[in-house]
Design a protein around this motif. Sequence first.
Motif, PDB file in Angstrom:
ATOM      1  N   GLU A   1      36.454  79.720  30.557  1.00 20.04           N
ATOM      2  CA  GLU A   1      35.444  79.370  29.560  1.00 20.04           C
ATOM      3  C   GLU A   1      34.163  80.114  29.904  1.00 20.04           C
ATOM      4  O   GLU A   1      33.605  79.939  30.991  1.00 20.04           O
ATOM      5  N   ASP A   2      33.744  80.975  28.972  1.00 21.27           N
ATOM      6  CA  ASP A   2      32.537  81.800  29.171  1.00 21.27           C
ATOM      7  C   ASP A   2      32.598  82.567  30.498  1.00 21.27           C
ATOM      8  O   ASP A   2      31.620  82.664  31.238  1.00 21.27           O
ATOM      9  N   GLY A   3      33.802  83.089  30.814  1.00 20.76           N
ATOM     10  CA  GLY A   3      33.970  83.906  32.014  1.00 20.76           C
ATOM     11  C   GLY A   3      34.215  83.136  33.290  1.00 20.76           C
ATOM     12  O   GLY A   3      34.455  83.735  34.342  1.00 20.76           O
ATOM     13  N   ARG A   4      34.153  81.806  33.249  1.00 21.34           N
ATOM     14  CA  ARG A   4      34.359  80.984  34.446  1.00 21.34           C
ATOM     15  C   ARG A   4      35.810  80.507  34.501  1.00 21.34           C
ATOM     16  O   ARG A   4      36.323  79.935  33.545  1.00 21.34           O
ATOM     17  N   HIS A   5      36.477  80.750  35.662  1.00 22.25           N
ATOM     18  CA  HIS A   5      37.880  80.403  35.830  1.00 22.25           C
ATOM     19  C   HIS A   5      38.036  79.055  36.530  1.00 22.25           C
ATOM     20  O   HIS A   5      37.277  78.735  37.445  1.00 22.25           O
ATOM     21  N   VAL A   6      39.064  78.307  36.121  1.00 22.37           N
ATOM     22  CA  VAL A   6      39.482  77.094  36.819  1.00 22.37           C
ATOM     23  C   VAL A   6      41.000  77.183  36.990  1.00 22.37           C
ATOM     24  O   VAL A   6      41.733  77.322  36.007  1.00 22.37           O
ATOM     25  N   MET A   7      41.450  77.128  38.250  1.00 26.73           N
ATOM     26  CA  MET A   7      42.869  77.279  38.547  1.00 26.73           C
ATOM     27  C   MET A   7      43.401  76.005  39.191  1.00 26.73           C
ATOM     28  O   MET A   7      42.783  75.455  40.108  1.00 26.73           O
ATOM     29  N   THR A   8      44.563  75.530  38.719  1.00 28.07           N
ATOM     30  CA  THR A   8      45.217  74.381  39.331  1.00 28.07           C
ATOM     31  C   THR A   8      46.703  74.674  39.523  1.00 28.07           C
ATOM     32  O   THR A   8      47.296  75.486  38.801  1.00 28.07           O
ATOM     33  N   ILE A   9      47.291  74.005  40.502  1.00 30.45           N
ATOM     34  CA  ILE A   9      48.723  74.113  40.781  1.00 30.45           C
ATOM     35  C   ILE A   9      49.327  72.724  40.687  1.00 30.45           C
ATOM     36  O   ILE A   9      48.782  71.758  41.242  1.00 30.45           O
ATOM     37  N   LYS A  10      50.459  72.614  39.997  1.00 27.89           N
ATOM     38  CA  LYS A  10      51.171  71.340  39.890  1.00 27.89           C
ATOM     39  C   LYS A  10      52.576  71.507  40.452  1.00 27.89           C
ATOM     40  O   LYS A  10      53.277  72.466  40.115  1.00 27.89           O
ATOM     41  N   VAL A  11      52.997  70.569  41.307  1.00 21.53           N
ATOM     42  CA  VAL A  11      54.325  70.597  41.918  1.00 21.53           C
ATOM     43  C   VAL A  11      54.964  69.227  41.732  1.00 21.53           C
ATOM     44  O   VAL A  11      54.335  68.199  41.999  1.00 21.53           O
ATOM     45  N   ILE A  12      56.220  69.212  41.263  1.00 23.28           N
ATOM     46  CA  ILE A  12      56.987  67.971  41.171  1.00 23.28           C
ATOM     47  C   ILE A  12      57.965  67.953  42.336  1.00 23.28           C
ATOM     48  O   ILE A  12      58.827  68.827  42.455  1.00 23.28           O
ATOM     49  N   VAL A  13      57.813  66.941  43.201  1.00 20.47           N
ATOM     50  CA  VAL A  13      58.611  66.867  44.427  1.00 20.47           C
ATOM     51  C   VAL A  13      59.509  65.629  44.361  1.00 20.47           C
ATOM     52  O   VAL A  13      59.010  64.492  44.368  1.00 20.47           O
ATOM     53  N   PRO A  14      60.838  65.795  44.297  1.00 13.43           N
ATOM     54  CA  PRO A  14      61.728  64.641  44.327  1.00 13.43           C
ATOM     55  C   PRO A  14      61.918  64.152  45.763  1.00 13.43           C
ATOM     56  O   PRO A  14      62.131  64.955  46.682  1.00 13.43           O
ATOM     57  N   VAL A  15      61.832  62.836  45.951  1.00 13.06           N
ATOM     58  CA  VAL A  15      61.960  62.228  47.279  1.00 13.06           C
ATOM     59  C   VAL A  15      62.716  60.908  47.155  1.00 13.06           C
ATOM     60  O   VAL A  15      63.040  60.458  46.053  1.00 13.06           O
ATOM     61  N   THR A  16      62.959  60.276  48.307  1.00 13.38           N
ATOM     62  CA  THR A  16      63.547  58.944  48.350  1.00 13.38           C
ATOM     63  C   THR A  16      62.469  57.925  48.694  1.00 13.38           C
ATOM     64  O   THR A  16      61.633  58.178  49.567  1.00 13.38           O
ATOM     65  N   SER A  17      62.484  56.782  48.010  1.00 11.58           N
ATOM     66  CA  SER A  17      61.614  55.661  48.374  1.00 11.58           C
ATOM     67  C   SER A  17      62.478  54.420  48.559  1.00 11.58           C
ATOM     68  O   SER A  17      63.433  54.196  47.813  1.00 11.58           O
ATOM     69  N   LEU A  18      62.136  53.618  49.583  1.00 12.68           N
ATOM     70  CA  LEU A  18      62.854  52.372  49.850  1.00 12.68           C
ATOM     71  C   LEU A  18      61.876  51.206  49.745  1.00 12.68           C
ATOM     72  O   LEU A  18      60.763  51.283  50.256  1.00 12.68           O
ATOM     73  N   CYS A  19      62.279  50.155  49.059  1.00 12.62           N
ATOM     74  CA  CYS A  19      61.381  49.049  48.731  1.00 12.62           C
ATOM     75  C   CYS A  19      61.090  48.168  49.953  1.00 12.62           C
ATOM     76  O   CYS A  19      62.022  47.568  50.519  1.00 12.62           O
ATOM     77  N   PRO A  20      59.829  48.060  50.382  1.00 15.87           N
ATOM     78  CA  PRO A  20      59.492  47.188  51.513  1.00 15.87           C
ATOM     79  C   PRO A  20      59.815  45.717  51.254  1.00 15.87           C
ATOM     80  O   PRO A  20      60.234  44.995  52.166  1.00 15.87           O
ATOM     81  N   CYS A  21      59.623  45.271  50.015  1.00 15.33           N
ATOM     82  CA  CYS A  21      59.892  43.875  49.677  1.00 15.33           C
ATOM     83  C   CYS A  21      61.381  43.574  49.798  1.00 15.33           C
ATOM     84  O   CYS A  21      61.788  42.554  50.359  1.00 15.33           O
ATOM     85  N   SER A  22      62.214  44.474  49.276  1.00 15.64           N
ATOM     86  CA  SER A  22      63.663  44.298  49.352  1.00 15.64           C
ATOM     87  C   SER A  22      64.128  44.246  50.806  1.00 15.64           C
ATOM     88  O   SER A  22      64.978  43.420  51.180  1.00 15.64           O
TER      89      SER A  22
END
Length: 272
Positions: free
Chosen positions: A138-159
């Motif tokens: 925008e008006d010569g000013r750059h904004v750069m972002t990176i997005k990563v989707i990372v699949p993982v395992t989660s285990l329920c503490p309550c269970s």
Amino acid sequence: MKLKTKAEPIPIADVQSTPDTRRLPIDKVGIKDIRHPVRVKDKTQGEQHTIANFNMYVELPHNFKGTHMSRFVEILNQHDIEISVESFKEMLSEMSERLEARRGHIEMSFPYFINKSAPVSGVKSLMDYQVTFIGEIEDGRHVMTIKVIVPVTSLCPCSKEISDRGAHNQRSHVTLTVRTNSFVWIEELIELVESQASCELYGLLKRPDEKYVTERAYDNPKFVEDMVRDVAAMLNQDERVDAFCVESENFESIHNHSAYAMIKRDKLEPAD
């Protein structure tokens, strides 16, 4: 004998550049979902060849009827693209200049592969992650972002706490979006997320590996809230990261819905 002369080219109307009288500017106009081969920096191999889906947009002032769609494709095809923050900035600048736009936006999404070793047997297999580079100008000013989707395992503490035998776990997708002030490897972002999960995923596991990841998750239970807080705490300590959004969606194994949490922070904004 009369000599033949070269025919004069017939003028072709440039309809897109004709005036529009509705006085309605368009926020984004361009091309969406075009595939193009790219080369991405790889921490272990130097570079990785992959196929990316591009979305390319510019702002259109109220007085122009349309934009020149072919120029987006020309810009894409004029580059033997090795994607980096700098090359992305160059594409944004060229797009805004050629299309005479004050604002521009490019998204590039691609599968990124990491060759991982199983935790016990050491057998190697590829894991794929969905990565998106997002650039705005925008008006010569750059904004750069990176997005990563990372699949993982989660285990329920309550269970785990209330059950006499076992605990339910599920696959989770942690989506990390960051704006940085210096270079960060894609692998670093993935490793940061995986280190804060109940356990990371692998493409191939032998029986000793399966025993390890099952017990690892059981010994490291995480709510969806824990996941986003633990990742956010690591990002808060990383001076290369100016802003971040971390989201976690747990695809519940005992419910017909997902659990979700999100933390968003811009470190450059004053704290409340």
